[in-house]
Design a protein around this motif. Structure first.
Motif, PDB file in Angstrom:
ATOM      1  N   PHE A  51       0.790  -1.227   0.000  1.00  0.00           N
ATOM      2  CA  PHE A  51       0.000   0.000   0.000  1.00  0.00           C
ATOM      3  C   PHE A  51       0.825   1.281   0.000  1.00  0.00           C
ATOM      4  O   PHE A  51       0.278   2.362  -0.247  1.00  0.00           O
ATOM      5  CB  PHE A  51      -0.916   0.026   1.228  1.00  0.00           C
ATOM      6  N   GLY A  52       2.112   1.196   0.278  1.00  0.00           N
ATOM      7  CA  GLY A  52       2.922   2.389   0.481  1.00  0.00           C
ATOM      8  C   GLY A  52       2.768   3.490  -0.545  1.00  0.00           C
ATOM      9  O   GLY A  52       2.540   4.653  -0.187  1.00  0.00           O
ATOM     10  N   PRO A  53       2.884   3.192  -1.860  1.00  0.00           N
ATOM     11  CA  PRO A  53       2.848   4.277  -2.841  1.00  0.00           C
ATOM     12  C   PRO A  53       1.450   4.672  -3.313  1.00  0.00           C
ATOM     13  O   PRO A  53       1.317   5.519  -4.194  1.00  0.00           O
ATOM     14  CB  PRO A  53       3.643   3.681  -4.013  1.00  0.00           C
ATOM     15  N   MET A  54       0.403   4.102  -2.725  1.00  0.00           N
ATOM     16  CA  MET A  54      -0.961   4.355  -3.199  1.00  0.00           C
ATOM     17  C   MET A  54      -1.524   5.634  -2.586  1.00  0.00           C
ATOM     18  O   MET A  54      -1.073   6.079  -1.523  1.00  0.00           O
ATOM     19  CB  MET A  54      -1.853   3.159  -2.845  1.00  0.00           C
ATOM     20  N   PRO A  55      -2.523   6.236  -3.230  1.00  0.00           N
ATOM     21  CA  PRO A  55      -3.180   7.418  -2.638  1.00  0.00           C
ATOM     22  C   PRO A  55      -3.927   7.015  -1.373  1.00  0.00           C
ATOM     23  O   PRO A  55      -4.926   6.299  -1.432  1.00  0.00           O
ATOM     24  CB  PRO A  55      -4.120   7.890  -3.743  1.00  0.00           C
ATOM     25  N   ALA A  60      -8.253   4.114   1.845  1.00  0.00           N
ATOM     26  CA  ALA A  60      -8.858   3.776   3.138  1.00  0.00           C
ATOM     27  C   ALA A  60     -10.172   3.000   3.025  1.00  0.00           C
ATOM     28  O   ALA A  60     -10.346   1.979   3.714  1.00  0.00           O
ATOM     29  CB  ALA A  60      -9.046   5.037   3.969  1.00  0.00           C
ATOM     30  N   PRO A  61     -11.133   3.421   2.188  1.00  0.00           N
ATOM     31  CA  PRO A  61     -12.380   2.642   2.121  1.00  0.00           C
ATOM     32  C   PRO A  61     -12.207   1.247   1.545  1.00  0.00           C
ATOM     33  O   PRO A  61     -12.980   0.333   1.872  1.00  0.00           O
ATOM     34  CB  PRO A  61     -13.288   3.506   1.239  1.00  0.00           C
ATOM     35  N   VAL A  63      -9.490  -0.680   2.051  1.00  0.00           N
ATOM     36  CA  VAL A  63      -8.954  -1.438   3.184  1.00  0.00           C
ATOM     37  C   VAL A  63     -10.088  -1.837   4.127  1.00  0.00           C
ATOM     38  O   VAL A  63     -10.159  -2.984   4.596  1.00  0.00           O
ATOM     39  CB  VAL A  63      -7.886  -0.622   3.930  1.00  0.00           C
ATOM     40  N   GLN A  64     -10.992  -0.917   4.373  1.00  0.00           N
ATOM     41  CA  GLN A  64     -12.121  -1.203   5.258  1.00  0.00           C
ATOM     42  C   GLN A  64     -13.077  -2.210   4.620  1.00  0.00           C
ATOM     43  O   GLN A  64     -13.549  -3.138   5.283  1.00  0.00           O
ATOM     44  CB  GLN A  64     -12.861   0.089   5.589  1.00  0.00           C
ATOM     45  N   LYS A  65     -13.365  -2.040   3.351  1.00  0.00           N
ATOM     46  CA  LYS A  65     -14.299  -2.928   2.646  1.00  0.00           C
ATOM     47  C   LYS A  65     -13.851  -4.375   2.715  1.00  0.00           C
ATOM     48  O   LYS A  65     -14.661  -5.286   2.921  1.00  0.00           O
ATOM     49  CB  LYS A  65     -14.425  -2.478   1.188  1.00  0.00           C
ATOM     50  N   TYR A  66     -12.559  -4.605   2.543  1.00  0.00           N
ATOM     51  CA  TYR A  66     -12.034  -5.968   2.518  1.00  0.00           C
ATOM     52  C   TYR A  66     -11.512  -6.418   3.879  1.00  0.00           C
ATOM     53  O   TYR A  66     -10.934  -7.501   3.987  1.00  0.00           O
ATOM     54  CB  TYR A  66     -10.936  -6.088   1.451  1.00  0.00           C
ATOM     55  N   HIS A 239      -7.928  -7.405  -3.864  1.00  0.00           N
ATOM     56  CA  HIS A 239      -8.594  -6.166  -3.449  1.00  0.00           C
ATOM     57  C   HIS A 239      -8.179  -4.998  -4.335  1.00  0.00           C
ATOM     58  O   HIS A 239      -8.844  -4.734  -5.349  1.00  0.00           O
ATOM     59  CB  HIS A 239      -8.360  -5.900  -1.958  1.00  0.00           C
ATOM     60  N   VAL A 240      -7.087  -4.312  -4.014  1.00  0.00           N
ATOM     61  CA  VAL A 240      -6.732  -3.105  -4.753  1.00  0.00           C
ATOM     62  C   VAL A 240      -6.377  -3.407  -6.209  1.00  0.00           C
ATOM     63  O   VAL A 240      -6.682  -2.614  -7.099  1.00  0.00           O
ATOM     64  CB  VAL A 240      -5.564  -2.366  -4.059  1.00  0.00           C
ATOM     65  N   ALA A 241      -5.746  -4.550  -6.465  1.00  0.00           N
ATOM     66  CA  ALA A 241      -5.351  -4.881  -7.831  1.00  0.00           C
ATOM     67  C   ALA A 241      -6.552  -4.966  -8.766  1.00  0.00           C
ATOM     68  O   ALA A 241      -6.422  -4.742  -9.977  1.00  0.00           O
ATOM     69  CB  ALA A 241      -4.581  -6.197  -7.853  1.00  0.00           C
ATOM     70  N   PHE A 242      -7.725  -5.286  -8.218  1.00  0.00           N
ATOM     71  CA  PHE A 242      -8.954  -5.337  -9.011  1.00  0.00           C
ATOM     72  C   PHE A 242      -9.715  -4.017  -8.947  1.00  0.00           C
ATOM     73  O   PHE A 242     -10.169  -3.504  -9.970  1.00  0.00           O
ATOM     74  CB  PHE A 242      -9.849  -6.489  -8.527  1.00  0.00           C
ATOM     75  N   GLU A 243      -9.872  -3.477  -7.743  1.00  0.00           N
ATOM     76  CA  GLU A 243     -10.646  -2.243  -7.579  1.00  0.00           C
ATOM     77  C   GLU A 243      -9.977  -1.057  -8.277  1.00  0.00           C
ATOM     78  O   GLU A 243     -10.646  -0.244  -8.911  1.00  0.00           O
ATOM     79  CB  GLU A 243     -10.819  -1.943  -6.092  1.00  0.00           C
TER      80      GLU A 243
END
Length: 302
Positions: A51-55, A60-61, A63-66, A239-243
């Motif tokens: 997650f380091g370089p992500m906005p 945040a949502p 991370v919470q969703k998953y 999670h993030v790789a898809f969203e």
């Protein structure tokens, strides 16, 4: 125990009290091809590694969703096994005994299918990171799959063989470079290389999926009109790789190229209605659907 980014990249990131995945496996068919996903256990990663370089505000949502724990992500490690007549093809070799205690469970999974390393005819490597190739050797430092032809993309092999890589990969990843070079040298007599677009085995087509590493490869398994994509770490989480596939990930060596690769693969997989197997996706096997600005992973092996 807190797992730091440096612990992980040095191959020391084990967190006491976090249970490893068992030797579970789940199978499917593709025409007359039998395809199984085999658990090699799981990794323990500090969230910042991904997650380091992500906005951060937009992250945040998600991370919470998953319901993700940013202190310690525990992604599964799922290898792909293809059986077709006399062929027993293993995609990647897992982490072996030397990376993280929660991983390296491949032999248990193979045993559940009454398979031994001697039964494997081909080992196909997606890329040279520890959780994918440190399992190439046995406890004595000899090739574990001694009867198998080992196949790796020429660009990926050149990268890990290059003596300059250890000095250019970054201090935190130097252990990756040293470990990859040693293992690939140990299986040198078993190695063969291929290029993007080659049918490396009948029904197995190589796709360049660079970015996570310089020569990372994905593989399209096909029987007639049916196809499945083995994506390795080109799509590295559920999670993030898809969203938000266009976001940079700290796990990728070239974040910009890796994001372009994800976008291309996800578009191809959904457009062609293919299934996929991802090394770190829950259960490995699933489908992809478009959702809003991104995609969603629909696991078949929950």
């Amino acid at each position: 125990m807190t797992v730091t980014r440096r612990d992980l990249l040095a191959g020391l990131g084990a967190s006491a009290g976090l249970a490893a995945a068992g030797p579970l496996w789940a199978g499917t068919t593709l025409g007359n091809l039998r395809i199984d996903t085999l658990s090699d256990g799981n990794l323990v990663l500090p969230g910042e590694f991904v997650f380091g370089p992500m906005p951060q505000e937009a992250l945040a949502p998600i991370v919470q969703k998953y319901q993700l724990d940013r202190a310690a992500l525990t992604p599964e490690c799922n290898l792909t096994l293809l059986r077709d007549g006399d062929r027993v093809v293993l995609f990647d070799a897992g982490a072996g005994a030397d990376f993280q205690p929660s991983a390296g469970k491949l032999l248990e999974a193979m045993d559940s299918l009454d398979l031994s390393p001697e039964d494997v005819t081909h080992v196909v490597v997606t890329h040279g990171h520890p959780d994918h190739i440190w399992g190439l050797l046995d406890d004595f430092g000899d090739p574990l799959f001694a009867e198998a032809t080992h196949l790796i993309g020429a660009k990926e092999l050149d990268y890990w063989r290059d003596p300059n890589t250890v000095d250019t990969i970054g201090a935190e990843r130097q252990a990756f470079a040293v470990g990859a070079k040693r293992r690939l040298e140990a299986v040198d007599d078993l190695l063969a290389t291929f290029q993007d677009g080659e049918e490396i085995l009948t029904g197995v087509l190589a796709h360049a999926s660079f970015g996570h590493t310089p020569g990372h490869m994905a593989f399209e398994l096909r029987h007639g009109s049916e196809a499945l994509m083995v994506v390795g770490d080109a799509i590295g989480n559920h999670h993030v790789a898809f969203e938000r596939p266009g976001w940079p990930s700290g796990s990728d060596q070239d974040a910009e190229t890796a994001a372009a690769t994800r976008l291309r693969l996800l578009d191809q997989i959904t457009t062609e209605d293919m299934r996929l197997i991802g090394f770190h996706l829950p259960g490995g096997l699933g489908r992809v659907a478009r959702q809003g600005e991104g995609y969603v992973f629909l696991p078949e092996n929950d």
